[in-house]
Write a protein that holds these residues in place. Structure first.
Motif, mmCIF file in Angstrom:
data_model
loop_
_atom_site.group_PDB
_atom_site.id
_atom_site.type_symbol
_atom_site.label_atom_id
_atom_site.label_comp_id
_atom_site.label_asym_id
_atom_site.label_seq_id
_atom_site.Cartn_x
_atom_site.Cartn_y
_atom_site.Cartn_z
ATOM 1 N N ASP A 89 0.803 -1.220 0.000
ATOM 2 C CA ASP A 89 0.000 0.000 0.000
ATOM 3 C C ASP A 89 0.835 1.268 0.000
ATOM 4 O O ASP A 89 0.295 2.361 -0.175
ATOM 5 C CB ASP A 89 -0.932 0.018 1.219
ATOM 6 C CG ASP A 89 -1.982 -1.070 1.150
ATOM 7 O OD1 ASP A 89 -2.351 -1.453 0.025
ATOM 8 O OD2 ASP A 89 -2.441 -1.541 2.210
ATOM 9 N N ARG A 90 2.155 1.137 0.193
ATOM 10 C CA ARG A 90 3.018 2.324 0.259
ATOM 11 C C ARG A 90 4.022 2.376 -0.889
ATOM 12 O O ARG A 90 4.938 3.196 -0.867
ATOM 13 C CB ARG A 90 3.750 2.356 1.604
ATOM 14 C CG ARG A 90 2.809 2.400 2.804
ATOM 15 C CD ARG A 90 3.568 2.504 4.107
ATOM 16 N NE ARG A 90 4.260 3.791 4.219
ATOM 17 C CZ ARG A 90 5.105 4.095 5.208
ATOM 18 N NH1 ARG A 90 5.367 3.188 6.152
ATOM 19 N NH2 ARG A 90 5.665 5.281 5.258
ATOM 20 N N LEU A 211 14.140 7.749 2.412
ATOM 21 C CA LEU A 211 13.173 6.732 2.814
ATOM 22 C C LEU A 211 12.996 6.691 4.328
ATOM 23 O O LEU A 211 11.903 6.380 4.821
ATOM 24 C CB LEU A 211 13.630 5.353 2.315
ATOM 25 C CG LEU A 211 13.567 5.103 0.812
ATOM 26 C CD1 LEU A 211 14.305 3.810 0.469
ATOM 27 C CD2 LEU A 211 12.118 5.037 0.339
ATOM 28 N N THR A 212 14.039 6.988 5.069
ATOM 29 C CA THR A 212 13.974 6.915 6.530
ATOM 30 C C THR A 212 13.051 7.975 7.125
ATOM 31 O O THR A 212 12.719 7.902 8.313
ATOM 32 C CB THR A 212 15.377 7.073 7.141
ATOM 33 O OG1 THR A 212 15.918 8.340 6.751
ATOM 34 C CG2 THR A 212 16.304 5.965 6.648
ATOM 35 N N LEU A 213 12.632 8.953 6.325
ATOM 36 C CA LEU A 213 11.780 10.036 6.822
ATOM 37 C C LEU A 213 10.324 9.885 6.398
ATOM 38 O O LEU A 213 9.510 10.780 6.653
ATOM 39 C CB LEU A 213 12.314 11.381 6.327
ATOM 40 C CG LEU A 213 13.719 11.763 6.799
ATOM 41 C CD1 LEU A 213 14.145 13.089 6.175
ATOM 42 C CD2 LEU A 213 13.769 11.849 8.307
ATOM 43 N N LEU A 214 9.986 8.784 5.757
ATOM 44 C CA LEU A 214 8.610 8.609 5.283
ATOM 45 C C LEU A 214 7.604 8.642 6.432
ATOM 46 O O LEU A 214 6.559 9.293 6.335
ATOM 47 C CB LEU A 214 8.478 7.302 4.500
ATOM 48 C CG LEU A 214 9.069 7.301 3.082
ATOM 49 C CD1 LEU A 214 9.018 5.907 2.483
ATOM 50 C CD2 LEU A 214 8.329 8.295 2.185
ATOM 51 N N ASP A 215 7.888 7.951 7.501
ATOM 52 C CA ASP A 215 6.986 7.966 8.654
ATOM 53 C C ASP A 215 6.947 9.371 9.243
ATOM 54 O O ASP A 215 7.975 9.970 9.538
ATOM 55 C CB ASP A 215 7.444 6.958 9.712
ATOM 56 C CG ASP A 215 7.164 5.521 9.314
ATOM 57 O OD1 ASP A 215 6.330 5.315 8.411
ATOM 58 O OD2 ASP A 215 7.787 4.611 9.888
ATOM 59 N N GLY A 216 5.768 9.889 9.403
ATOM 60 C CA GLY A 216 5.607 11.226 9.961
ATOM 61 C C GLY A 216 5.596 12.332 8.924
ATOM 62 O O GLY A 216 5.403 13.498 9.273
ATOM 63 N N ALA A 242 5.752 6.001 -0.515
ATOM 64 C CA ALA A 242 5.067 7.164 0.030
ATOM 65 C C ALA A 242 3.957 6.690 0.977
ATOM 66 O O ALA A 242 3.769 5.488 1.204
ATOM 67 C CB ALA A 242 4.478 8.022 -1.098
ATOM 68 N N ASP A 243 3.230 7.633 1.509
ATOM 69 C CA ASP A 243 2.080 7.336 2.343
ATOM 70 C C ASP A 243 0.989 6.661 1.505
ATOM 71 O O ASP A 243 0.856 6.957 0.303
ATOM 72 C CB ASP A 243 1.548 8.647 2.934
ATOM 73 C CG ASP A 243 0.474 8.428 3.975
ATOM 74 O OD1 ASP A 243 0.828 8.256 5.163
ATOM 75 O OD2 ASP A 243 -0.718 8.421 3.605
ATOM 76 N N PRO A 244 0.198 5.755 2.083
ATOM 77 C CA PRO A 244 -0.865 5.096 1.308
ATOM 78 C C PRO A 244 -1.812 6.071 0.617
ATOM 79 O O PRO A 244 -2.322 5.785 -0.470
ATOM 80 C CB PRO A 244 -1.599 4.265 2.364
ATOM 81 C CG PRO A 244 -0.561 3.964 3.391
ATOM 82 C CD PRO A 244 0.294 5.191 3.450
ATOM 83 N N ALA A 245 -2.048 7.234 1.211
ATOM 84 C CA ALA A 245 -2.943 8.208 0.583
ATOM 85 C C ALA A 245 -2.372 8.715 -0.738
ATOM 86 O O ALA A 245 -3.133 9.032 -1.671
ATOM 87 C CB ALA A 245 -3.190 9.378 1.535
#
Length: 363
Positions: A89-90, A211-216, A242-245
């Motif tokens: 999903d990401r 990639l390490t900054l994707l969360d948040g 990326a984010d699922p959205a």
């Protein structure tokens, strides 16, 4: 015959030229940043078997959203950068990273919207931006091809872009992105932030990935490709995380069945043999670092490189140098800032031919 000028094309396309590096039949082609090492006989056989495996069902449409391929790409990114925890999903995939970029601009750009980048950088960013009807803004780089965090934040505050493009390692300079720049951009950007990491596998030890900054950071997109380190340029497979959205947004603009069954099968086979394909990366890094040292030893200016190419200069007449190399069977790229040239890192044989041709040309 009818000429292009006689056709009712869009006014903003008039006078434009198609993107592309020269395609010439030369002994040493070092102008398109390909991995010079072809797949092994075993991998060629595996790819052939994979293509044959889907050939009997080519009367049917492929998996419209390439779910199995995206799952494999997520697993690869997780292994490359442990701790990401990515899933299907990401991750999204398309025909080369250029189609990925096009889809991003179709979803988040368009008429009345703005994209901002830091040139010199990948020349397709402003081209795809313009074709999508988005306005392009150039926030120039420093003299050393870096980006100042404060200047980047100021440019974003002034122009309020809907999409910001960052490139690490940057093409054509080879320079990696300072993490402080990405932090400043993420903090200042009102829209999407795209970090183009087409050459990420070649970066030097200790150089972080976005990639390490994707969360948040739900508006951060990191794009990659299988055309460079994976030595699969002919497969035409680009992807992003990326984010699922964000993936949901791209589904709104992607063409149905945009990735063929053959492309998906070949890409999955390449990922399954990733250790072999990426096994040449260390050798190319060493060749690159040796080339940088040699060029500097010849008295030339050279940009630090985390990619599989090197930008070098400065030449009062770079066209003369480019032509001199071509006359000796070596094709490199006349691209980027004036007075500079870019050479792709090749095999030891190719690099020896380049060194010999350059010395003869400059003498």
């Amino acid at each position: 015959m009818t000429t292009l000028d006689e056709l009712p094309i869009r006014d903003d396309l008039r006078g434009k030229r198609p993107y592309g590096a020269p395609q010439l039949d030369v002994p040493y082609a070092l102008n398109t940043n390909e991995n010079p090492y072809p797949p092994s006989e075993a991998l060629v056989k595996a790819i052939g078997e994979a293509a044959a495996g889907v050939a009997g069902s080519l009367n049917r449409y492929p998996d419209r959203d390439a779910v199995a391929l995206r799952a494999d790409l997520a697993a690869f990114l997780d292994s490359d950068t442990p701790g990401l925890g990515l899933d299907v999903d990401r991750v999204w995939a398309a025909n080369g990273s250029n189609e990925v970029l096009q889809q991003i601009l179709q979803a988040f750009g368009g008429p009345g919207r703005t994209a901002l980048g830091f040139e010199p950088s990948y020349s397709m960013h402003p081209i795809i931006t313009g074709v999508s009807g988005t306005r392009w803004v150039n926030a120039a780089r420093d003299d050393d091809f870096g980006v100042d965090p404060g200047a980047a934040a100021a440019a974003i505050a002034e122009h309020r872009p809907d999409v910001v493009f960052l490139t690490s390692p940057n093409n054509p300079t080879g320079t990696a992105l300072d993490p402080a720049v990405l932090a400043a951009v993420l903090d200042a950007a009102p829209g999407m932030v795209v970090v183009d990491e087409a050459y990420a596998e070649f970066r030097r030890a200790g150089t972080p990935s976005a990639l390490t900054l994707l969360d948040g950071h739900p508006r951060l997109i990191v794009t990659r490709t299988m055309s460079k380190a994976f030595a699969m340029a002919g497969t035409r497979l680009g992807y992003l995380a990326a984010d699922p959205a964000v993936i949901e947004a791209l589904l709104l603009v992607r063409l149905p069945y945009h990735l063929s069954a053959v492309t998906q099968a070949v890409a999955r086979t390449a990922l399954a043999h990733g250790a072999e394909l990426l096994g040449t990366v260390d050798a190319l890094r060493r060749e690159r670092d040796g080339l940088v040292a040699w060029l500097r030893g010849e008295g030339l200016d050279v940009a630090d490189s985390d990619a599989n190419f090197v930008l070098f200069g400065r030449f009062p007449d770079r066209r003369r140098v480019w032509q001199g190399l071509l006359d000796r069977g070596v094709l490199i790229r006349e691209v980027g800032p004036p007075a500079w040239l870019r050479v792709s890192v090749g095999t030891p044989e190719e690099m020896n031919a380049f060194r010999t041709a350059l010395k003869e040309t400059l003498s």
